[in-house]
Design a protein around this motif. Structure first.
Motif, PDB file in Angstrom:
ATOM      1  N   ASN A  45       0.681  -1.122  -0.116  1.00  0.00           N
ATOM      2  CA  ASN A  45       0.009  -0.018  -0.039  1.00  0.00           C
ATOM      3  C   ASN A  45       0.924   1.184  -0.132  1.00  0.00           C
ATOM      4  OD1 ASN A  45      -2.907  -0.914  -0.050  1.00  0.00           O
ATOM      5  ND2 ASN A  45      -2.062  -1.972   1.693  1.00  0.00           N
ATOM      6  N   ARG A  46       2.295   1.170  -0.057  1.00  0.00           N
ATOM      7  CA  ARG A  46       2.948   2.364  -0.007  1.00  0.00           C
ATOM      8  C   ARG A  46       3.901   2.213  -0.986  1.00  0.00           C
ATOM      9  NH1 ARG A  46       5.050   1.743   6.290  1.00  0.00           N
ATOM     10  NH2 ARG A  46       3.058   2.210   7.280  1.00  0.00           N
ATOM     11  N   ARG A  51       2.406  -2.470  -5.098  1.00  0.00           N
ATOM     12  CA  ARG A  51       0.737  -2.685  -5.222  1.00  0.00           C
ATOM     13  C   ARG A  51       0.243  -3.032  -6.756  1.00  0.00           C
ATOM     14  NH1 ARG A  51      -3.281   0.060  -2.600  1.00  0.00           N
ATOM     15  NH2 ARG A  51      -5.183   0.772  -3.895  1.00  0.00           N
ATOM     16  N   LYS A  52       1.063  -2.802  -7.461  1.00  0.00           N
ATOM     17  CA  LYS A  52       0.633  -3.199  -9.111  1.00  0.00           C
ATOM     18  C   LYS A  52       0.921  -4.668  -9.136  1.00  0.00           C
ATOM     19  CE  LYS A  52       2.317  -2.405 -13.789  1.00  0.00           C
ATOM     20  NZ  LYS A  52       3.142  -1.870 -14.557  1.00  0.00           N
ATOM     21  N   SER A  55      -2.085  -6.173  -7.090  1.00  0.00           N
ATOM     22  CA  SER A  55      -3.201  -5.828  -7.859  1.00  0.00           C
ATOM     23  C   SER A  55      -3.365  -6.975  -8.933  1.00  0.00           C
ATOM     24  CB  SER A  55      -3.273  -4.194  -8.408  1.00  0.00           C
ATOM     25  OG  SER A  55      -3.455  -3.540  -7.289  1.00  0.00           O
ATOM     26  N   ARG A  69      -9.271  -6.398  -1.815  1.00  0.00           N
ATOM     27  CA  ARG A  69      -9.317  -4.982  -1.785  1.00  0.00           C
ATOM     28  C   ARG A  69     -10.219  -4.299  -0.611  1.00  0.00           C
ATOM     29  NH1 ARG A  69      -7.367  -1.788  -5.367  1.00  0.00           N
ATOM     30  NH2 ARG A  69      -7.223  -3.419  -6.973  1.00  0.00           N
ATOM     31  N   GLU A  70      -9.997  -3.662   0.224  1.00  0.00           N
ATOM     32  CA  GLU A  70     -10.696  -2.913   1.103  1.00  0.00           C
ATOM     33  C   GLU A  70     -10.694  -1.490   0.862  1.00  0.00           C
ATOM     34  OE1 GLU A  70      -9.294  -4.147   5.243  1.00  0.00           O
ATOM     35  OE2 GLU A  70     -10.543  -5.852   5.140  1.00  0.00           O
ATOM     36  N   GLY A  71     -11.558  -0.811   0.320  1.00  0.00           N
ATOM     37  CA  GLY A  71     -11.510   0.586  -0.040  1.00  0.00           C
ATOM     38  C   GLY A  71     -10.671   0.864  -1.002  1.00  0.00           C
ATOM     39  N   GLU A  72      -9.551   1.523  -0.680  1.00  0.00           N
ATOM     40  CA  GLU A  72      -8.435   1.937  -1.594  1.00  0.00           C
ATOM     41  C   GLU A  72      -7.139   1.011  -1.209  1.00  0.00           C
ATOM     42  OE1 GLU A  72      -8.020   4.371  -4.216  1.00  0.00           O
ATOM     43  OE2 GLU A  72     -10.349   4.164  -3.764  1.00  0.00           O
ATOM     44  N   SER A  73      -7.190   0.210  -0.346  1.00  0.00           N
ATOM     45  CA  SER A  73      -6.157  -0.431   0.408  1.00  0.00           C
ATOM     46  C   SER A  73      -6.233  -1.968  -0.256  1.00  0.00           C
ATOM     47  CB  SER A  73      -6.076  -0.371   1.772  1.00  0.00           C
ATOM     48  OG  SER A  73      -5.798   0.753   2.329  1.00  0.00           O
ATOM     49  N   LEU A  74      -5.194  -2.623  -0.177  1.00  0.00           N
ATOM     50  CA  LEU A  74      -4.744  -4.232  -0.471  1.00  0.00           C
ATOM     51  C   LEU A  74      -4.313  -4.590   0.815  1.00  0.00           C
ATOM     52  CD1 LEU A  74      -3.430  -4.209  -3.778  1.00  0.00           C
ATOM     53  CD2 LEU A  74      -5.650  -4.514  -3.345  1.00  0.00           C
TER      54      LEU A  74
END
Length: 83
Positions: A45-46, A51-52, A55, A69-74
């Motif tokens: 997430n940082r 993150r890619k 994802s 995924r939780e909102g904008e976070s993984l």
């Protein structure tokens, strides 16, 4: 401990060579370690490249991904980092 993206990629490669396993099996072995899982959980997430990669795992494996995924976070779906 400073841990770079290239370090993780090298770790996966060495794990595959040592155990003669697939990429997913290497990830299973690596994420079984609490410290590695903690480092990766912080980075996904940082760090945009981490993150890619997380994802892509989520997209490629859908409900079988080790991430959610939780909102904008993984985050890891399971506390032990396994699928």
């Amino acid at each position: 401990m400073e841990f770079e993206n290239s370090d993780f990629i090298a770790l996966v490669k060495r794990t595959r060579e040592k155990f003669g396993c697939s990429i997913q099996e290497a990830h299973d072995l690596i994420f079984a370690d609490d410290e590695m899982r903690r480092l990766v959980a912080l980075r996904i997430n940082r760090n945009p490249a981490c993150r890619k990669m997380a994802s892509r795992d989520l997209y490629a494996h859908g409900p079988d991904s080790r991430f959610v995924r939780e909102g904008e976070s993984l985050r890891f779906k399971r506390g032990d980092g396994q699928r």
